[in-house]
Design an enzyme around this catalytic site. Sequence first.
Site, PDB file in Angstrom:
ATOM      1  N   LYS A 180     -11.352  12.347  40.079  1.00  0.00           N
ATOM      2  CA  LYS A 180     -12.259  11.561  39.241  1.00  0.00           C
ATOM      3  C   LYS A 180     -12.141  10.099  39.676  1.00  0.00           C
ATOM      4  O   LYS A 180     -11.197   9.395  39.330  1.00  0.00           O
ATOM      5  CB  LYS A 180     -11.897  11.711  37.756  1.00  0.00           C
ATOM      6  CG  LYS A 180     -12.958  11.132  36.842  1.00  0.00           C
ATOM      7  CD  LYS A 180     -12.358   9.960  36.210  1.00  0.00           C
ATOM      8  CE  LYS A 180     -12.963   8.930  35.466  1.00  0.00           C
ATOM      9  NZ  LYS A 180     -13.756   7.953  36.104  1.00  0.00           N
ATOM     10  N   CYS A 289      -3.021  -4.553  42.278  1.00  0.00           N
ATOM     11  CA  CYS A 289      -1.841  -4.249  41.468  1.00  0.00           C
ATOM     12  C   CYS A 289      -0.617  -4.989  42.006  1.00  0.00           C
ATOM     13  O   CYS A 289       0.279  -5.358  41.269  1.00  0.00           O
ATOM     14  CB  CYS A 289      -1.589  -2.753  41.451  1.00  0.00           C
ATOM     15  SG  CYS A 289      -1.437  -2.053  43.102  1.00  0.00           S
TER      16      CYS A 289
END
Length: 490
Positions: A180, A289
């Site tokens: 996904k 990140c």
Amino acid sequence: MKLPKAPRDFSMLINGRHVPGTGSMIERVSPAHDVPVSRIPDGQPADVDAAVAAAREAFDKGPWPWTSGGERAAILTKVAQAVREHSDELAMLETLETGKPLTQSHAEMEWTAGLWEHAAALCRQLYGDSCNTLGASTLGVTLRDPIGVTALITPWNFPLLIISQKLPFALAAGCTCVIKPSELTSATTLILADLIEEAGVPAGVVNVVTGRGETVGSRLAEHDDIDMVSFTGSTGVGKDIVRASAGNLKKVALECGGKNPLIICDDADLEGALDAARLGAYFNMGECCNSSSRILIQEGVADRFVQMFTEAAAKMPVGDPLDESTKLGAIISGRQADTIMNYVQKGREEGATVALGGERIETSTGCFIQTTVLDHVTPESCVAREEIFGPVLSVIRFKTVEEAIEIANSTHYGLSAGIYTRDYDTVIHAARRLRAGTVWINTWLQGHAEQSFGGFKQSGLGRELGRNAVEEYTEAKSVVFQTGARVSWW
Ligand code: NAD
């Protein structure tokens, strides 16, 4: 460079077939040009169920888990090659959907191909263990079985790179997958899935369901027929996934946020530190990140370094990501830009000084923010502790290295950290004391497929990449062999 005249329509991949899904379409507009780029199906729970059923069947009955490492290696190598062959198309779509500089997207295609090659090499290296010390008539063997059906959920900041930190390693283990991607950046993942099928992966092994986190993502996380979910994204959603996974106690692997400190000491090579800090703060517009979003600077060089840094950062070209000279492209969405600007305002209210930038850039299209430096930030403030995920650097001053390490370790995150110093003792001390999954010494943002990647504390669970990248997608099985007559229990 030409912008698309019309959005490209994509379908989902379920059981080897392109399917439109049962919902409507989601349109993605380029965050730099305001031009429609792609349309993807707004996947629904029924689409997730169909994809999971296909992956389950492909795992339970299909040939994939039983193919040899050599066969899998050959297929993954073909995928690496296909990524290189399609790199222009993939890089362009990546830039149009994310807003990142096209030069950077091209570099990411090469890293992506390298990840598929690393996984291909590991396909033949999945050894278990053996135990020859159980007595004359007993032999123990530990097998590494593929864990089963995996759900791979990815964010928008490095779409193709992040799915390639997961998918090839899951495939190398013999798992089947339902992917996904982020609803903002699904195009390159869908193209990759086609390339994988063309390379020879059987139908049902790799499925992609597009759509929103709260429908598709959450359905995957709670699904009883999924054995493992590997997620990269925010810490908040990571916690939702842990909760949703409790129903069948599936394995959960998480790569979450960070507020990564780069410590710069008085004796540091300041030119080197400047270069590392600029990359760390502004690579991918700070939507990274591993961004060095906190600079911890020792008082002796603080004023000089901040001046050097702001002068250099002010010269970094921000603008059209299709322009070769651009270093910072567009912010992913208006919503993310609002979040970033709210943090800048919060920083001001908390007493930080805006040493550079701090404003949106007025342009005829798109969403851009200036390279920004917040100076005199205190370790307790929000802009020192929370992930801003934009081109905003927080500068915190310190007196001693001990104090710096304490500040560095004082957030809930522990993804990466770094130190610039010429002192050998300080290097070793800091490398051991910093609580982070990666510690960079006199460098920043160097990542290698050969080394493990992941976070301490609320930055994640488990590790990707490295020597054990494939093992993450396996279960250990102890097999006991008895030879000769069995000594009766009775
Ligand atoms: P996000 O958490 O909002 O979304 C990530 C993915 O999860 C998306 O596909 C989203 O649709 C899906 N999702 C959303 N809600 C869900 C739910 N309830 N259940 C299941 N899935 C759900 O993150 P984002 O905004 O796409 O990405 C930014 C975040 O990702 C930052 O916090 C960043 O630090 C983190 N990130 C971490 C790494 C890492 O390796 N540690 C790498 C890249 C990004």
